[in-house]
Write a protein that holds these residues in place. Structure first.
Motif, PDB file in Angstrom:
ATOM      1  N   GLU A  76       0.392  -1.361  -0.030  1.00  8.89           N
ATOM      2  CA  GLU A  76      -0.390  -0.461   0.453  1.00  8.89           C
ATOM      3  C   GLU A  76       0.436   1.493  -0.096  1.00  8.89           C
ATOM      4  O   GLU A  76       0.622   2.231  -0.218  1.00  8.89           O
ATOM      5  N   THR A 130      -5.179   2.135  -4.633  1.00 14.13           N
ATOM      6  CA  THR A 130      -4.225   2.175  -3.112  1.00 14.13           C
ATOM      7  C   THR A 130      -3.287   0.930  -3.831  1.00 14.13           C
ATOM      8  O   THR A 130      -2.358   0.743  -2.729  1.00 14.13           O
ATOM      9  N   ALA A 131      -3.310   0.004  -4.819  1.00 16.53           N
ATOM     10  CA  ALA A 131      -2.374  -0.815  -4.337  1.00 16.53           C
ATOM     11  C   ALA A 131      -1.859  -1.155  -6.201  1.00 16.53           C
ATOM     12  O   ALA A 131      -2.440  -1.111  -7.007  1.00 16.53           O
TER      13      ALA A 131
END
Ligand SMILES: Cc1cc2nc3c(=O)[nH]c(=O)nc-3n(C[C@H](O)[C@H](O)[C@H](O)COP(=O)(O)OP(=O)(O)OC[C@H]3O[C@@H](n4cnc5c(N)ncnc54)[C@H](O)[C@@H]3O)c2cc1C
Length: 470
Positions: free
Chosen positions: A153, A249-250
């Motif tokens: 993350e 987020t990733a």
């Protein structure tokens, strides 16, 4: 050399002192089983004051100290050398969650709290602690800070350093430095906190930390996407970032070799797509607003990507179980490679725009030098961080010959990384693995500064000697 009577340490602190081989063995070998050492004993103090007492005893008897958390590090930093003169100082019993502040969004925990427990405590308070990595069930927050851990993350929330506001440290002299500030802003002099973070136990023992918390996302979705090449993956990253901004987020990349190993080595693993592809991307979207429809946001991006030819197929999670299943593929890669036998790992980072060329050219150079190796390439593409890992050819297997290739392969990979402005350790630290390699690439000015810091904070060089510092 005078014999050190380790039993004289026992009455000085509460907690445990292990000297039997059966009790110390798990602390003397690393997760990869690449390094095994020996130690006088393994001390497991219960409190910061006890840690300080152990360190003072070591100082008085000139005993080297190897700090250890969950022992999941991948660079050999937590394993003592084979001399048997060091004490392993385990922080695992420092287990207290001292304070949680949902207004200031901070949490103060002791070093031995596992990352997973910290995430759970935060979630129970309605907050997110976003550091996330496959070893989270075992690794400790002290170890995360000592290695400045990254994980999946970082793209959105940063690495352990970015998530830390304050720390408590036992110095080489056995003093306690209370740097447990809950402040976003603090320019009152040199930043000692940042000196200890990422120092891999060579400057002080981290006994507690103050970490940042965030709101819990209202909704999350993940996609597993087939892409033709690393260049296409980078194009998809650019597209996803421009459309999704902070909701992205990733963004993880993996080669088909990773999937082949997963299917072979992890019983439940299977590809969630109809057909194999040379490369895959796992991307995650987190929405803060209820009803924001994370899956639909991903779908729109992927539609454009497929039309542009940068993605060829994809599956998007439509339930929590599917979301977990997609993440499980990524999280099992390290384990699958470990089951394949010895590996030669390179935890590298590069400017993202250099990654596709780096992979193409380095793959060709590796093939030319050592044909047939399995390139288990995966990593955090959104952070410019690849695990450019190699495993022996599936057949014929000559493990010793493979292991002997390591210096040659390191040279090929690391020279290519440095030529492109990268780093030979993105998130795993230098430990024993990269200590001397770092000396090759750092300037004499930088090395002199690093040594001056070490001499100032640990004049006897007792803290994790022969690790990290070239
Ligand atoms: C399956 C798997 C996946 C992983 N994925 C990632 C990933 O995505 N990102 C990533 O960054 N890492 C990853 N790692 C590496 C590892 O989990 C991290 O480096 C983690 O931060 C180590 O924490 P630990 O508590 O296990 O530390 P240890 O392994 O015990 O120690 C690591 C280093 O820190 C020092 N140390 C430990 N605790 C302290 C302390 N309290 N004070 C001072 N020094 C200390 C040790 O001496 C050693 O040098 C992975 C490991 C595994 C096995």
């Amino acid at each position: 050399v005078t014999e050190v009577d380790v039993e004289s340490l026992r009455p000085l602190f509460a907690g445990r002192l292990h000297t039997d081989a059966a009790d110390t063995a798990p602390s003397l070998t690393d997760w990869r089983r690449k390094w095994t050492g020996a130690a006088l004993a393994v001390a497991e103090p219960d409190t910061t004051a006890d840690v300080a007492a152990v360190v003072r005893w070591c100082r008085d008897h000139s005993v080297p100290i190897v700090p250890q958390g969950g022992n999941t590090g991948l660079s050999g930093g937590a394993t003592p050398d084979s001399s048997g003169t060091a004490l392993v100082l385990s922080l695992r019993r420092l287990q207290r969650v001292r304070r949680i502040d949902t207004v200031g969004n901070t949490i103060e925990v002791e070093a031995g709290v596992t990352l997973e427990r910290l995430q759970e405590v935060a979630r129970e308070a309605g907050r997110l602690f976003p550091l996330s990595l496959a070893a989270e069930g075992s690794c400790t927050i002290g170890g995360n800070l000592a290695t400045n851990a990254g994980g999946v993350e970082v793209l959105r929330y940063g690495n352990a350093r970015d998530l830390c506001l304050g720390i408590e440290v036992v110095t080489a002299d056995g003093e306690i430095w209370d740097g447990l500030r809950h402040l976003r802003k603090d320019n009152s002099g040199y930043d000692l906190r940042d000196l200890f973070i990422g120092s891999e136990g060579t400057l002080g023992i981290i006994t507690a930390g103050v970490l940042r918390l965030f709101p819990l996302p209202a909704e999350q979705a993940a996609a597993f996407v087939a892409v033709p090449s690393p260049a296409a993956a980078v194009a998809l990253l650019e597209l996803a970032q421009s459309r999704l901004d902070a909701s992205l987020t990733a963004f993880e990349l993996m080669s088909d070799v990773c999937v082949r190993l997963l299917v072979k080595r992890v019983e439940a693993a299977r590809l969630p797509l109809r057909e194999r592809s040379p490369w895959y991307v796992l991307l995650e979207v987190s929405e803060m607003q209820p009803g924001a429809r994370a899956a639909e946001a991903i779908e729109r991006v992927l539609q454009t990507a497929i039309e542009a030819g940068v993605a060829t197929d994809a599956t998007i999670s439509d339930s929590e179980a599917r979301y977990d299943a997609i993440w499980a593929i990524r999280e099992e890669v390290t384990e699958a490679q470990a089951r394949e036998g010895p590996s030669i790992k390179h935890d590298i980072s590069l400017p993202i725009s250099e990654i596709a060329d780096f992979v193409r050219e380095t793959d060709a150079a590796v093939d030319a030098a050592c044909p047939g190796l399995q390139k288990v390439t995966f990593g955090h593409l959104g952070d410019g961080n690849l695990h450019y890992n190699l495993s022996p050819p599936p057949v014929p297997r000559d493990v010793d010959a493979f292991v002997a290739l390591e210096p040659r392969l390191n040279r090929i990979v690391h020279d290519a990384v440095m030529a492109r402005g990268g780093s030979i350790s993105a998130e795993h630290g230098l430990g024993a693995l990269r200590r001397d390699e770092a000396a090759r690439y750092k300037s004499t000015v930088e090395l002199a500064l690093l040594r001056a810091v070490k001499d100032a904070l640990d004049p006897q060089h007792l803290l994790n000697p022969s690790k990290a510092l070239p």
